[in-house]
Motif scaffolding. Structure first.
Motif, PDB file in Angstrom:
ATOM      1  N   ASN A 115       0.774  -0.961  -0.085  1.00  0.00           N
ATOM      2  CA  ASN A 115       0.033   0.129   0.030  1.00  0.00           C
ATOM      3  C   ASN A 115       0.952   1.221  -0.083  1.00  0.00           C
ATOM      4  O   ASN A 115       0.428   2.325  -0.151  1.00  0.00           O
ATOM      5  CB  ASN A 115      -0.758   0.149   1.342  1.00  0.00           C
ATOM      6  N   THR A 135     -15.799  -3.287   9.806  1.00  0.00           N
ATOM      7  CA  THR A 135     -14.609  -2.549  10.109  1.00  0.00           C
ATOM      8  C   THR A 135     -14.653  -1.194  10.751  1.00  0.00           C
ATOM      9  O   THR A 135     -14.617  -0.867  11.642  1.00  0.00           O
ATOM     10  CB  THR A 135     -13.526  -2.535   8.982  1.00  0.00           C
ATOM     11  N   ASP A 175     -14.783   3.645   1.141  1.00  0.00           N
ATOM     12  CA  ASP A 175     -14.436   2.169   0.911  1.00  0.00           C
ATOM     13  C   ASP A 175     -14.158   1.340   2.006  1.00  0.00           C
ATOM     14  O   ASP A 175     -13.469   0.314   1.804  1.00  0.00           O
ATOM     15  CB  ASP A 175     -13.233   2.392  -0.107  1.00  0.00           C
ATOM     16  N   THR A 176     -14.800   1.583   3.158  1.00  0.00           N
ATOM     17  CA  THR A 176     -14.379   0.727   4.411  1.00  0.00           C
ATOM     18  C   THR A 176     -15.720   0.124   4.715  1.00  0.00           C
ATOM     19  O   THR A 176     -16.874   0.278   4.571  1.00  0.00           O
ATOM     20  CB  THR A 176     -14.244   1.764   5.493  1.00  0.00           C
ATOM     21  N   HIS A 196      -6.071  -1.752   5.630  1.00  0.00           N
ATOM     22  CA  HIS A 196      -6.040  -0.714   4.923  1.00  0.00           C
ATOM     23  C   HIS A 196      -7.276  -0.462   4.077  1.00  0.00           C
ATOM     24  O   HIS A 196      -7.782  -1.173   3.362  1.00  0.00           O
ATOM     25  CB  HIS A 196      -5.020  -0.568   3.800  1.00  0.00           C
ATOM     26  N   SER A 197      -7.817   0.881   4.153  1.00  0.00           N
ATOM     27  CA  SER A 197      -8.901   1.399   3.314  1.00  0.00           C
ATOM     28  C   SER A 197      -8.516   2.772   3.194  1.00  0.00           C
ATOM     29  O   SER A 197      -7.798   3.481   4.179  1.00  0.00           O
ATOM     30  CB  SER A 197     -10.290   1.199   3.736  1.00  0.00           C
ATOM     31  N   GLU A 198      -9.379   3.528   2.240  1.00  0.00           N
ATOM     32  CA  GLU A 198      -8.679   4.929   1.972  1.00  0.00           C
ATOM     33  C   GLU A 198      -9.298   5.860   2.623  1.00  0.00           C
ATOM     34  O   GLU A 198      -9.074   6.809   3.371  1.00  0.00           O
ATOM     35  CB  GLU A 198      -8.687   5.037   0.544  1.00  0.00           C
ATOM     36  N   HIS A 237      -5.465   6.682   4.405  1.00  0.00           N
ATOM     37  CA  HIS A 237      -5.757   5.505   5.328  1.00  0.00           C
ATOM     38  C   HIS A 237      -6.888   5.768   6.181  1.00  0.00           C
ATOM     39  O   HIS A 237      -6.355   6.867   6.909  1.00  0.00           O
ATOM     40  CB  HIS A 237      -4.293   5.038   5.972  1.00  0.00           C
TER      41      HIS A 237
END
Ligand code: 5GP
Ligand code: ZN
Length: 140
Positions: free
Chosen positions: A9, A64, A59-60, A53-55, A104
């Motif tokens: 990443n 989570t 997108d999570t 990891h997600s941005e 992140h």
């Protein structure tokens, strides 16, 4: 670790989650990590991240996100009693236009005290002072 691919990443927060970059931790479990921001908006400014990891928010995955927000609550409650802290702001930036600099997902917990105005940027902290502060706050 299964949740981490910091190199892939090329992400500084993945590297922190993997322990490749040091941080002053306030809370850690399998899914979530919280640590002091090195450019604090106020004393005790803390970041809460998922280890995976997600941005950003969109997108999570919901699971989570639920884990992270429940830890935001837990960490905020701890800061509230461990610090001189009368209130706190939760901030979560998405995209460059919104001021996101680290791609992140992270929630800022910004403790507030007295009449000090909310600042949206911080100067680099003295690392020894940050270490001492982390010691005073203590791990949850
Ligand atoms: P953003 O503007 O993306 O919402 O916030 C990113 C935050 O990460 C900033 O407040 C910045 O000070 C913090 N930050 C950037 N690099 C590091 C680092 O290596 N360690 C820690 N503890 N915080 C960082
Ligand atoms: Zn990452």
């Amino acid at each position: 670790m299964w949740y981490n691919n910091a190199m892939k990443n090329n992400c500084i927060f993945c590297a922190i989650a993997a322990g490749e970059i040091p941080s002053f931790k306030i809370y850690e479990d399998d899914l979530v990590l919280a640590y002091l921001d090195i450019n604090p908006f106020s004393t005790g400014h803390t970041l809460v991240i998922p280890k995976i990891h997600s941005e950003g928010l969109l997108d999570t995955g919901d699971e989570t996100l639920a884990a992270v927000i429940s830890r935001v609550k837990k960490v905020a409650a701890h800061l509230r009693t461990a610090l001189p802290c009368e209130g706190f702001n939760i901030l979560q930036n998405n995209g460059q236009a919104a001021g996101q600099t680290v791609k992140h997902l992270h929630f800022h917990i910004v403790p507030r005290c007295g009449m000090a105005p909310l600042a949206f940027d911080g100067a680099p902290a003295d690392m020894e002072e940050l270490k001492a502060l982390a010691g005073r706050i203590g791990m949850i």
